[in-house]
Write a protein that holds these residues in place. Structure first.
Motif, mmCIF file in Angstrom:
data_model
loop_
_atom_site.group_PDB
_atom_site.id
_atom_site.type_symbol
_atom_site.label_atom_id
_atom_site.label_comp_id
_atom_site.label_asym_id
_atom_site.label_seq_id
_atom_site.Cartn_x
_atom_site.Cartn_y
_atom_site.Cartn_z
ATOM 1 N N LEU A 44 15.258 -76.425 51.455
ATOM 2 C CA LEU A 44 14.921 -75.762 52.720
ATOM 3 C C LEU A 44 16.111 -75.785 53.681
ATOM 4 O O LEU A 44 16.393 -74.793 54.364
ATOM 5 C CB LEU A 44 13.711 -76.434 53.367
ATOM 6 C CG LEU A 44 12.348 -76.232 52.688
ATOM 7 C CD1 LEU A 44 11.317 -77.184 53.280
ATOM 8 C CD2 LEU A 44 11.875 -74.793 52.832
ATOM 9 N N ASP A 45 16.801 -76.919 53.740
ATOM 10 C CA ASP A 45 17.959 -77.027 54.620
ATOM 11 C C ASP A 45 19.054 -76.060 54.197
ATOM 12 O O ASP A 45 19.736 -75.461 55.045
ATOM 13 C CB ASP A 45 18.497 -78.460 54.616
ATOM 14 C CG ASP A 45 17.591 -79.428 55.357
ATOM 15 O OD1 ASP A 45 16.700 -78.970 56.093
ATOM 16 O OD2 ASP A 45 17.767 -80.651 55.174
ATOM 17 N N ARG A 48 18.414 -72.900 55.553
ATOM 18 C CA ARG A 48 18.360 -72.956 57.017
ATOM 19 C C ARG A 48 16.953 -72.692 57.570
ATOM 20 O O ARG A 48 16.772 -71.884 58.483
ATOM 21 C CB ARG A 48 19.370 -71.972 57.626
ATOM 22 C CG ARG A 48 20.802 -72.234 57.203
ATOM 23 C CD ARG A 48 21.763 -71.252 57.862
ATOM 24 N NE ARG A 48 23.111 -71.436 57.355
ATOM 25 C CZ ARG A 48 23.990 -72.335 57.777
ATOM 26 N NH1 ARG A 48 23.625 -73.172 58.750
ATOM 27 N NH2 ARG A 48 25.195 -72.415 57.263
ATOM 28 N N PHE A 49 15.980 -73.380 57.009
ATOM 29 C CA PHE A 49 14.616 -73.242 57.513
ATOM 30 C C PHE A 49 14.367 -74.101 58.747
ATOM 31 O O PHE A 49 13.401 -73.910 59.456
ATOM 32 C CB PHE A 49 13.600 -73.606 56.415
ATOM 33 C CG PHE A 49 13.171 -72.431 55.596
ATOM 34 C CD1 PHE A 49 11.991 -71.757 55.874
ATOM 35 C CD2 PHE A 49 13.952 -71.978 54.546
ATOM 36 C CE1 PHE A 49 11.594 -70.668 55.126
ATOM 37 C CE2 PHE A 49 13.560 -70.889 53.786
ATOM 38 C CZ PHE A 49 12.386 -70.237 54.072
ATOM 39 N N ASP A 50 15.212 -75.081 58.979
ATOM 40 C CA ASP A 50 15.111 -75.932 60.168
ATOM 41 C C ASP A 50 13.747 -76.605 60.264
ATOM 42 O O ASP A 50 13.140 -76.680 61.333
ATOM 43 C CB ASP A 50 15.386 -75.100 61.424
ATOM 44 C CG ASP A 50 15.660 -75.982 62.641
ATOM 45 O OD1 ASP A 50 16.153 -77.114 62.438
ATOM 46 O OD2 ASP A 50 15.348 -75.558 63.770
ATOM 47 N N ASN A 51 13.260 -77.110 59.130
ATOM 48 C CA ASN A 51 12.003 -77.870 59.105
ATOM 49 C C ASN A 51 12.296 -79.354 59.291
ATOM 50 O O ASN A 51 13.091 -79.922 58.527
ATOM 51 C CB ASN A 51 11.291 -77.687 57.755
ATOM 52 C CG ASN A 51 10.349 -76.512 57.755
ATOM 53 O OD1 ASN A 51 10.471 -75.616 58.576
ATOM 54 N ND2 ASN A 51 9.422 -76.511 56.819
ATOM 55 N N PRO A 52 11.684 -80.028 60.247
ATOM 56 C CA PRO A 52 11.817 -81.493 60.316
ATOM 57 C C PRO A 52 11.239 -82.123 59.049
ATOM 58 O O PRO A 52 10.280 -81.595 58.468
ATOM 59 C CB PRO A 52 10.989 -81.867 61.541
ATOM 60 C CG PRO A 52 10.798 -80.609 62.310
ATOM 61 C CD PRO A 52 10.816 -79.494 61.305
ATOM 62 N N PHE A 53 11.825 -83.247 58.645
ATOM 63 C CA PHE A 53 11.380 -83.850 57.386
ATOM 64 C C PHE A 53 9.920 -84.281 57.446
ATOM 65 O O PHE A 53 9.199 -84.197 56.450
ATOM 66 C CB PHE A 53 12.267 -85.047 57.033
ATOM 67 C CG PHE A 53 11.888 -85.689 55.722
ATOM 68 C CD1 PHE A 53 11.970 -84.984 54.545
ATOM 69 C CD2 PHE A 53 11.422 -86.994 55.692
ATOM 70 C CE1 PHE A 53 11.607 -85.571 53.334
ATOM 71 C CE2 PHE A 53 11.061 -87.592 54.493
ATOM 72 C CZ PHE A 53 11.154 -86.870 53.314
ATOM 73 N N MET A 54 9.453 -84.750 58.605
ATOM 74 C CA MET A 54 8.057 -85.165 58.708
ATOM 75 C C MET A 54 7.122 -83.987 58.462
ATOM 76 O O MET A 54 6.060 -84.142 57.844
ATOM 77 C CB MET A 54 7.784 -85.790 60.077
ATOM 78 C CG MET A 54 8.343 -87.198 60.230
ATOM 79 S SD MET A 54 7.772 -88.329 58.931
ATOM 80 C CE MET A 54 5.999 -88.301 59.206
ATOM 81 N N LYS A 55 7.496 -82.807 58.941
ATOM 82 C CA LYS A 55 6.688 -81.621 58.672
ATOM 83 C C LYS A 55 6.691 -81.306 57.180
ATOM 84 O O LYS A 55 5.645 -80.985 56.602
ATOM 85 C CB LYS A 55 7.227 -80.433 59.463
ATOM 86 C CG LYS A 55 6.482 -79.129 59.166
ATOM 87 C CD LYS A 55 7.053 -77.962 59.946
ATOM 88 C CE LYS A 55 6.331 -76.663 59.567
ATOM 89 N NZ LYS A 55 6.884 -75.499 60.302
ATOM 90 N N THR A 56 7.856 -81.408 56.558
ATOM 91 C CA THR A 56 7.944 -81.173 55.113
ATOM 92 C C THR A 56 7.074 -82.170 54.352
ATOM 93 O O THR A 56 6.406 -81.804 53.373
ATOM 94 C CB THR A 56 9.404 -81.291 54.644
ATOM 95 O OG1 THR A 56 10.201 -80.343 55.363
ATOM 96 C CG2 THR A 56 9.528 -81.004 53.153
ATOM 97 N N THR A 90 9.751 -64.496 51.336
ATOM 98 C CA THR A 90 10.515 -64.387 50.094
ATOM 99 C C THR A 90 11.402 -65.610 49.885
ATOM 100 O O THR A 90 11.463 -66.175 48.784
ATOM 101 C CB THR A 90 11.383 -63.114 50.109
ATOM 102 O OG1 THR A 90 10.524 -61.972 50.161
ATOM 103 C CG2 THR A 90 12.228 -63.026 48.853
ATOM 104 N N GLU A 91 12.077 -66.052 50.935
ATOM 105 C CA GLU A 91 12.961 -67.208 50.805
ATOM 106 C C GLU A 91 12.165 -68.498 50.650
ATOM 107 O O GLU A 91 12.618 -69.430 49.982
ATOM 108 C CB GLU A 91 13.904 -67.281 52.000
ATOM 109 C CG GLU A 91 14.914 -66.139 52.001
ATOM 110 C CD GLU A 91 16.022 -66.347 53.008
ATOM 111 O OE1 GLU A 91 15.725 -66.863 54.101
ATOM 112 O OE2 GLU A 91 17.172 -65.993 52.693
#
Length: 300
Positions: A44-45, A48-56, A90-91
């Motif tokens: 994801l990084d 460049r999805f910019d998801n915090p790890f806790m959300k993931t 898609t990504e």
């Protein structure tokens, strides 16, 4: 399978377990989920999805719950895509697909090490052809999805599938995965994580066995046999591989002195631990109801 075994011995093995070893097994499975989420986070990084790890992590627990709830892992993958896409469906699909592919590569690499150990130390070759075929197959799949040349060759034919614009959708997903083809550092990190995941999946049932008071079998057979069992369990014959997994526990761990009843008990308790842990995903699902706004969705 159970009717051929002594159920009283199975129940005795389960009933006499030391609770702290159950906790150790649960911790190993928890670590497996965390490392799996971390592997997906790396992908994801990169996109460049910019998801915090806790959300993931929360999303991955939800996916784990649905993986166990439904007959296949597709349900969990759908949940991962839904909660992470942020208008980039898609990504998001590409990250989940590549995560699956690299997971399988790591599994077959670990399994190959196991069968080579059996070949060298015990001259056992029965699992070698299946593992080599599986590894070769996943390498071909990896090349197809990561190669621009393969995309240029296949996209023309895939694009001819006009039903529901399926060809166009598949080509867009394929093109999104090609981006990972040059991300060698990302791929190496994910493969190392995949190998660590296989080690954790071997550690958990080993702890369960230790909790049953078995001291005659070390962790090495688990590192050798669990990857083989994981590969065989991928065959969609039964719900969550129940019965198939237990059969191979008996077949393989019988070689190192585990009785059939103990082997089945280890398998079932390990599966139960993982299912109970995955119920965390149900709690996350109840309280984490992210919705993707319509104006952010990709045109389909």
């Amino acid at each position: 399978l159970l009717w051929r075994l002594d159920l009283e011995k199975i129940l005795a093995a389960v009933g006499g377990m030391v609770v702290r070893f159950l906790a150790y097994g649960a911790i190993a499975y928890l670590a497996f989920i965390i490392v799996s989420a971390w592997r997906w986070q790396v992908l994801l990084d990169y996109k460049r999805f910019d998801n915090p790890f806790m959300k993931t992590m929360v999303i991955y627990f939800i996916a784990t719950f649905f993986n166990n709830l439904l007959p296949t892992t597709i349900g969990g993958d759908v949940m991962r895509i839904y909660y992470s896409m942020k208008g980039r469906r898609t990504e998001a699909v590409a990250t989940v697909l590549v995560d699956r592919i690299l997971g399988f590569v790591g599994l077959f690499i670990f399994a190959l090490g196991a069968v080579l150990y059996l070949l060298v130390s015990k001259n056992q070759t029965e699992f070698l052809p299946f593992t080599l075929i599986g590894l070769a197959g996943i390498i071909v799949v990896t090349y197809v999805f990561f190669s621009r040349r393969a995309f240029n060759l296949l996209s023309v034919y895939i694009g001819r599938i006009t039903l529901f614009r399926l060809g166009d959708r598949l080509n867009r997903i394929h093109e999104a995965t090609i981006d990972f083809g040059g991300a060698w550092w990302t791929i190496v990190v994910c493969l190392l994580q995949s190998i660590l995941i296989q080690g954790l999946l071997a550690l958990a049932p080993f702890m369960v066995m230790k909790g049953m008071g078995i001291e005659t079998v070390g962790i090495l057979p688990f590192l050798v046999y669990i990857p083989i069992i994981n590969v065989v369990s991928m065959i969609p014959i039964s719900f969550n591989a129940l019965g198939i997994r237990e059969y191979f526990y008996i077949l393989l761990f019988g070689r190192v002195g585990l009785s059939a009843e103990t082997a089945v008990a280890v398998s079932l308790v390990s599966f139960f631990l993982y299912v109970v842990l995955s119920l965390t995903g149900f709690i996350c699902f109840i309280f984490y109801r992210q919705k993707v706004p319509d104006n952010q969705k990709e045109a389909s």
